[in-house]
Design a protein around this motif. Structure first.
Motif, PDB file in Angstrom:
ATOM      1  N   HIS A  76       0.756  -1.276  -0.008  1.00 39.46           N
ATOM      2  CA  HIS A  76       0.030   0.107   0.073  1.00 39.46           C
ATOM      3  C   HIS A  76       0.896   1.254  -0.009  1.00 39.46           C
ATOM      4  O   HIS A  76       0.486   2.388  -0.106  1.00 39.46           O
ATOM      5  CB  HIS A  76      -0.780   0.021   1.262  1.00 39.46           C
ATOM      6  CG  HIS A  76      -2.056  -1.160   1.047  1.00 39.46           C
ATOM      7  ND1 HIS A  76      -2.995  -0.907   0.343  1.00 39.46           N
ATOM      8  CD2 HIS A  76      -2.216  -2.190   1.842  1.00 39.46           C
ATOM      9  CE1 HIS A  76      -3.802  -1.892   0.473  1.00 39.46           C
ATOM     10  NE2 HIS A  76      -3.285  -2.415   1.438  1.00 39.46           N
ATOM     11  N   ARG A  83      -1.225   4.617   0.619  1.00 36.16           N
ATOM     12  CA  ARG A  83      -2.280   4.662  -0.246  1.00 36.16           C
ATOM     13  C   ARG A  83      -3.586   4.251   0.548  1.00 36.16           C
ATOM     14  O   ARG A  83      -4.622   4.701   0.230  1.00 36.16           O
ATOM     15  CB  ARG A  83      -1.912   4.005  -1.435  1.00 36.16           C
ATOM     16  CG  ARG A  83      -0.669   4.482  -2.157  1.00 36.16           C
ATOM     17  CD  ARG A  83      -0.919   6.239  -2.714  1.00 36.16           C
ATOM     18  NE  ARG A  83      -2.313   6.275  -3.564  1.00 36.16           N
ATOM     19  CZ  ARG A  83      -3.183   7.236  -3.605  1.00 36.16           C
ATOM     20  NH1 ARG A  83      -2.502   8.192  -3.031  1.00 36.16           N
ATOM     21  NH2 ARG A  83      -4.299   7.152  -4.310  1.00 36.16           N
ATOM     22  N   LEU A  84      -3.378   3.076   1.500  1.00 37.47           N
ATOM     23  CA  LEU A  84      -4.513   2.666   1.877  1.00 37.47           C
ATOM     24  C   LEU A  84      -5.064   3.837   2.673  1.00 37.47           C
ATOM     25  O   LEU A  84      -6.348   4.100   2.700  1.00 37.47           O
ATOM     26  CB  LEU A  84      -4.124   1.436   2.935  1.00 37.47           C
ATOM     27  CG  LEU A  84      -5.429   0.899   3.644  1.00 37.47           C
ATOM     28  CD1 LEU A  84      -6.433   0.363   2.757  1.00 37.47           C
ATOM     29  CD2 LEU A  84      -4.992  -0.390   4.538  1.00 37.47           C
ATOM     30  N   VAL A  86      -4.892   7.116   2.244  1.00 35.19           N
ATOM     31  CA  VAL A  86      -5.461   7.942   1.384  1.00 35.19           C
ATOM     32  C   VAL A  86      -6.955   7.517   0.983  1.00 35.19           C
ATOM     33  O   VAL A  86      -8.003   8.189   0.914  1.00 35.19           O
ATOM     34  CB  VAL A  86      -4.352   8.223   0.147  1.00 35.19           C
ATOM     35  CG1 VAL A  86      -5.331   8.886  -1.051  1.00 35.19           C
ATOM     36  CG2 VAL A  86      -3.292   8.899   0.653  1.00 35.19           C
ATOM     37  N   GLN A  87      -6.880   6.153   0.499  1.00 40.85           N
ATOM     38  CA  GLN A  87      -8.230   5.779  -0.065  1.00 40.85           C
ATOM     39  C   GLN A  87      -9.163   5.698   0.886  1.00 40.85           C
ATOM     40  O   GLN A  87     -10.209   5.834   0.628  1.00 40.85           O
ATOM     41  CB  GLN A  87      -7.945   4.299  -0.398  1.00 40.85           C
ATOM     42  CG  GLN A  87      -6.948   3.965  -1.792  1.00 40.85           C
ATOM     43  CD  GLN A  87      -7.855   4.369  -2.927  1.00 40.85           C
ATOM     44  OE1 GLN A  87      -8.028   5.573  -3.541  1.00 40.85           O
ATOM     45  NE2 GLN A  87      -8.552   3.508  -3.601  1.00 40.85           N
ATOM     46  N   GLU A  90     -10.564   9.251   1.265  1.00 41.28           N
ATOM     47  CA  GLU A  90     -11.170   9.713   0.033  1.00 41.28           C
ATOM     48  C   GLU A  90     -12.351   9.117  -0.356  1.00 41.28           C
ATOM     49  O   GLU A  90     -13.687   9.563  -0.850  1.00 41.28           O
ATOM     50  CB  GLU A  90     -10.150   9.333  -1.282  1.00 41.28           C
ATOM     51  CG  GLU A  90      -9.017  10.502  -1.151  1.00 41.28           C
ATOM     52  CD  GLU A  90      -8.201  10.130  -2.480  1.00 41.28           C
ATOM     53  OE1 GLU A  90      -8.326   9.145  -3.231  1.00 41.28           O
ATOM     54  OE2 GLU A  90      -7.285  11.050  -2.614  1.00 41.28           O
ATOM     55  N   LYS A  91     -12.640   7.664   0.349  1.00 46.26           N
ATOM     56  CA  LYS A  91     -13.704   6.927  -0.227  1.00 46.26           C
ATOM     57  C   LYS A  91     -14.791   6.305   0.807  1.00 46.26           C
ATOM     58  O   LYS A  91     -15.808   6.293   0.642  1.00 46.26           O
ATOM     59  CB  LYS A  91     -13.206   5.700  -1.053  1.00 46.26           C
ATOM     60  CG  LYS A  91     -12.529   6.117  -2.304  1.00 46.26           C
ATOM     61  CD  LYS A  91     -12.263   4.869  -2.973  1.00 46.26           C
ATOM     62  CE  LYS A  91     -11.531   5.514  -4.464  1.00 46.26           C
ATOM     63  NZ  LYS A  91     -11.166   4.267  -5.279  1.00 46.26           N
ATOM     64  N   GLU A 114      -2.870  11.522   7.511  1.00 44.33           N
ATOM     65  CA  GLU A 114      -4.245  12.000   7.195  1.00 44.33           C
ATOM     66  C   GLU A 114      -5.104  12.779   8.222  1.00 44.33           C
ATOM     67  O   GLU A 114      -5.810  13.285   8.091  1.00 44.33           O
ATOM     68  CB  GLU A 114      -4.943  10.966   6.664  1.00 44.33           C
ATOM     69  CG  GLU A 114      -4.521  10.218   5.395  1.00 44.33           C
ATOM     70  CD  GLU A 114      -4.473  10.934   4.097  1.00 44.33           C
ATOM     71  OE1 GLU A 114      -5.302  11.865   4.130  1.00 44.33           O
ATOM     72  OE2 GLU A 114      -3.460  10.812   3.258  1.00 44.33           O
ATOM     73  N   GLN A 138     -12.936  -2.261  -2.632  1.00 46.17           N
ATOM     74  CA  GLN A 138     -12.411  -1.409  -3.449  1.00 46.17           C
ATOM     75  C   GLN A 138     -11.113  -0.395  -2.869  1.00 46.17           C
ATOM     76  O   GLN A 138     -10.012  -0.393  -3.146  1.00 46.17           O
ATOM     77  CB  GLN A 138     -13.205  -0.219  -4.138  1.00 46.17           C
ATOM     78  CG  GLN A 138     -14.014  -0.875  -5.207  1.00 46.17           C
ATOM     79  CD  GLN A 138     -15.148   0.263  -5.730  1.00 46.17           C
ATOM     80  OE1 GLN A 138     -15.098   1.428  -5.463  1.00 46.17           O
ATOM     81  NE2 GLN A 138     -16.136  -0.212  -6.539  1.00 46.17           N
ATOM     82  N   VAL A 139     -11.433   0.115  -1.475  1.00 47.44           N
ATOM     83  CA  VAL A 139     -10.500   0.852  -0.884  1.00 47.44           C
ATOM     84  C   VAL A 139      -9.420   0.032  -0.420  1.00 47.44           C
ATOM     85  O   VAL A 139      -8.425   0.428  -0.320  1.00 47.44           O
ATOM     86  CB  VAL A 139     -11.395   1.459   0.406  1.00 47.44           C
ATOM     87  CG1 VAL A 139     -10.397   2.097   1.616  1.00 47.44           C
ATOM     88  CG2 VAL A 139     -12.321   2.633   0.021  1.00 47.44           C
ATOM     89  N   THR A 141      -7.926  -2.650  -1.898  1.00 49.63           N
ATOM     90  CA  THR A 141      -7.329  -3.151  -2.753  1.00 49.63           C
ATOM     91  C   THR A 141      -6.215  -2.556  -3.105  1.00 49.63           C
ATOM     92  O   THR A 141      -6.194  -1.276  -3.438  1.00 49.63           O
ATOM     93  CB  THR A 141      -8.214  -3.396  -4.192  1.00 49.63           C
ATOM     94  OG1 THR A 141      -9.425  -4.400  -3.748  1.00 49.63           O
ATOM     95  CG2 THR A 141      -7.495  -4.177  -5.278  1.00 49.63           C
ATOM     96  N   LYS A 143      -3.466  -0.405  -4.781  1.00 49.36           N
ATOM     97  CA  LYS A 143      -3.265   0.220  -6.153  1.00 49.36           C
ATOM     98  C   LYS A 143      -1.767  -0.040  -6.886  1.00 49.36           C
ATOM     99  O   LYS A 143      -0.855   0.059  -6.044  1.00 49.36           O
ATOM    100  CB  LYS A 143      -3.368   1.916  -6.077  1.00 49.36           C
ATOM    101  CG  LYS A 143      -4.875   2.035  -5.455  1.00 49.36           C
ATOM    102  CD  LYS A 143      -6.097   1.679  -6.480  1.00 49.36           C
ATOM    103  CE  LYS A 143      -7.397   1.779  -5.852  1.00 49.36           C
ATOM    104  NZ  LYS A 143      -8.253   0.995  -5.803  1.00 49.36           N
TER     105      LYS A 143
END
Length: 145
Positions: A76, A83-84, A86-87, A90-91, A114, A138-139, A141, A143
């Motif tokens: 991640h 990035r986890l 961030v996701q 964001e989501k 964050e 989705q969050v 998984t 990227k």
């Protein structure tokens, strides 16, 4: 028990319990469709005995564990940020109006990166969620970097 794995170590709040020096900082409560984390007042070191008590389920179905952030060693991590985290910000919707009483916050990667936005979403994050919603899937998984 003071300063368990927190001396100038950035902690991943979604680490696997098998990682050296990991700690339990929350218990999974709620329902299968709406799990939630109940935060412990103090983190508890992960031991073989504690993990055995989780049987017959996996430890990450009932515990939230933290360990030293693997940074570039994590799927991640993008060489700068998690990035986890961030996701998640964001989501996912916030699930609490005030900061949860988290015992690892000062050393938490998500908090450092964050801030409050991550903490407001953290209680819904389950490391091994075998019945995730499409959004949670989705969050979680990774990227491609």
């Amino acid at each position: 028990m003071d300063n368990i794995n927190t001396n100038k170590t950035t902690l991943c709040p979604s680490a696997r319990p098998e990682i050296a020096d990991s700690v339990v900082f929350g218990l999974i409560t709620g329902t299968v469709t709406e799990p939630s984390v109940a935060y412990l007042k103090q983190p508890i070191p992960v031991t073989d005995e504690l993990m055995a008590k989780a049987s017959p389920v996996t430890p990450t179905e009932i515990f939230r564990t933290a360990a030293a952030c693997a940074a570039k060693g994590c799927q991640h991590f993008d060489s700068k940020d998690c990035r986890l985290a961030v996701q998640i910000v964001e989501k996912l919707p916030a699930v609490t109006e005030k900061l949860p009483p988290c015992s690892i916050r000062r050393d938490c990667r998500w908090w450092q990166q964050e801030g409050k936005a991550a903490c407001m979403r953290c209680p819904q994050v389950i490391t091994d969620n075998y019945n995730p919603s499409e959004l949670i899937h989705q969050v979680g998984t990774p990227k491609a970097n």
